[in-house]
Write a protein that holds these residues in place. Structure first.
Motif, PDB file in Angstrom:
ATOM      1  N   ASP A 191       5.542  19.378  51.385  1.00 57.61           N
ATOM      2  CA  ASP A 191       5.640  18.127  50.631  1.00 57.61           C
ATOM      3  C   ASP A 191       7.059  17.603  50.784  1.00 57.61           C
ATOM      4  N   GLU A 192       7.210  16.515  51.525  1.00 59.16           N
ATOM      5  CA  GLU A 192       8.521  15.896  51.733  1.00 59.16           C
ATOM      6  C   GLU A 192       8.792  14.776  50.722  1.00 59.16           C
ATOM      7  N   TYR A 250       6.067  12.888  49.430  1.00 57.87           N
ATOM      8  CA  TYR A 250       4.946  11.938  49.465  1.00 57.87           C
ATOM      9  C   TYR A 250       3.603  12.638  49.253  1.00 57.87           C
ATOM     10  N   GLY A 251       3.650  13.854  48.747  1.00 56.04           N
ATOM     11  CA  GLY A 251       2.437  14.636  48.577  1.00 56.04           C
ATOM     12  C   GLY A 251       2.312  15.711  49.634  1.00 56.04           C
ATOM     13  N   SER A 252       1.678  16.813  49.279  1.00 56.16           N
ATOM     14  CA  SER A 252       1.545  17.939  50.204  1.00 56.16           C
ATOM     15  C   SER A 252       0.560  17.635  51.322  1.00 56.16           C
ATOM     16  N   GLU A 253       0.905  18.093  52.509  1.00 52.55           N
ATOM     17  CA  GLU A 253      -0.020  18.009  53.634  1.00 52.55           C
ATOM     18  C   GLU A 253       0.068  19.304  54.430  1.00 52.55           C
ATOM     19  N   ASP A 305       7.735  22.419  48.698  1.00 52.41           N
ATOM     20  CA  ASP A 305       8.134  21.029  48.469  1.00 52.41           C
ATOM     21  C   ASP A 305       9.630  20.966  48.209  1.00 52.41           C
TER      22      ASP A 305
END
Length: 399
Positions: free
Chosen positions: A205-206, A208-211, A177
């Motif tokens: 994670d940029e 807005y939350g990890s994806e 992140d």
């Protein structure tokens, strides 16, 4: 020349002399002169890592295992004494071997044209650029240099990122992140990197939350032969052998209880193994671990009911707790202050308390003891090798 002997280690790892002075990097048995120069004693050893003591990952590489074990026992005993509790049997600590830590959080920063990547310095935000590590699993440390190359592409100058590594059933799980992935080339670089290093998962994670950007198959961890899905950044005990030591202690503490509530259950570290012999209610406040555990229980037919419940805001009542023969308690560092009053009143026979903070454990133990419980025994576990982090499992019984 006047010399003072170091007689013990303080909570933060400093040596303490007989006259009360605190001396950094001193071990019990060392002699210290008036200028704080150390004459090494029988328990002072040569630190194995070149980064010690600058790196904040370890604080006690300069002491032998006997001293480190004594330190863990002393920390627990001191916390109990501060609460005016009688110190029970404290068993010999279990120490995880070097290079066995299977999860870690590292930091990275782009300084000029290079990436500095590693643990923070002790009591500092500066990063130690690690070139060796004696606590991480070799499989995790092997990713440090490759990740430097990836972060060199992703990080802008003077920007920092956090990197979480975990060892899973499928291999290395990487979560980053603090970076921005812009353009097709950057996205392709992530896929190429994950494929080249056979990652179990690569998550970004940029802000807005990890994806997950790469996860060829669902990432899992295994408890007692049962695979449970691991959420991004999900909690694991620091070492596999430390987990085994805690699980064994918990099983002993609850005895032959046929109905058990596991509070702060996480992914089921204790619930899954114990479900082979008992009916378990696993209570967890975080949604993703609770869901992962419920899915694993349903898939395998294990006798685990899962309740998604915030025990800080809505602790179980003494009536709810009284439906069980034993309780397992494994709260975060803040302890279980909101839950322990009901536990103290509940009509149950045994409590197994797993803690990563002797101070909050002792505070909660005070509440239980005042409610008619006693601490039967405590098993210290040193999963965070050479650190001042202390973990334990304790058995409580009704007086």
């Amino acid at each position: 020349m006047t010399l003072s002997e170091v007689v013990k280690l303080a909570a933060r790892g400093d040596g303490v002399t007989a006259d009360g002075r605190h001396v950094a990097l001193a071990a019990p048995g060392d002699m210290v002169d008036i200028a704080a120069e150390i004459i090494p004693g029988p328990h002072h050893v040569v630190p194995p890592c070149r980064h010690f003591p600058k790196c904040g990952g370890c604080q006690l590489q300069h002491v032998d295992d006997e001293t480190y074990a004594d330190y863990l026992v002393e920390r627990i005993g001191s916390a109990l004494s501060a609460q005016r509790l009688e110190v029970p049997e404290i068993r010999p600590p279990h120490l995880s071997p070097p290079r066995t830590r299977r999860r870690a959080s590292l930091r990275a920063e782009k300084v000029g044209k290079r990436i500095v990547f590693g643990f923070n310095e002790a009591v500092s935000h500066f990063i130690v650029d690690i070139r060796e590590c004696h606590v991480l699993l070799p499989q995790l440390f092997a990713m440090v240099d490759p990740l430097r190359g990836l972060l060199d592409v992703l990080l802008a100058p003077r920007k920092t990122a956090n990197v979480t590594l975990a060892w899973t059933d499928q291999g290395v799980d990487v979560a980053i992140d603090g970076v921005s992935i812009e353009g097709y080339a950057a996205h392709e670089a992530l896929t190429d990197f994950a494929q080249a290093h056979r990652l179990a998962r690569l998550a970004i994670d940029e802000g807005y939350g990890s994806e997950p950007r790469w996860e060829p198959e669902p990432v899992t961890v295994t408890f007692d032969g049962i695979q449970v899905g691991l959420p991004i950044g999900g909690f694991l005990q620091a070492t596999a052998d430390g987990e085994a030591a805690l699980t064994q202690a918990v099983a002993e503490a609850i005895g032959k209880a046929a109905t058990v509530a596991d509070l702060f259950a996480g992914l089921g570290t204790f619930a899954v193994p114990l479900s082979a012999k008992a009916k378990i209610l696993a209570v967890e406040g975080a949604r993703d671990p609770a869901l992962a555990l419920r899915m694993a229980a349903n898939r395998t037919g294990r006798s685990i009911a899962v309740e998604h419940r915030d025990l800080f805001r809505r602790p179980m009542s003494d009536a709810e707790l009284g439906q069980f023969e034993a309780i397992i308690l494994d709260p975060p560092r803040a302890g279980a202050k909101e839950q322990t009053p009901a536990l103290a009143r509940a009509d149950i026979a045994r409590i197994a308390y797993v803690s990563c903070n002797p101070a909050t454990f002792a505070r909660d133990a005070r509440t239980l003891v005042d409610g008619g419980w006693r601490i039967d025994w405590i098993k210290p576990v040193g999963q965070f090798r050479w650190s001042t982090h202390v973990e334990l499992a304790a058995a409580f019984k009704r007086v």
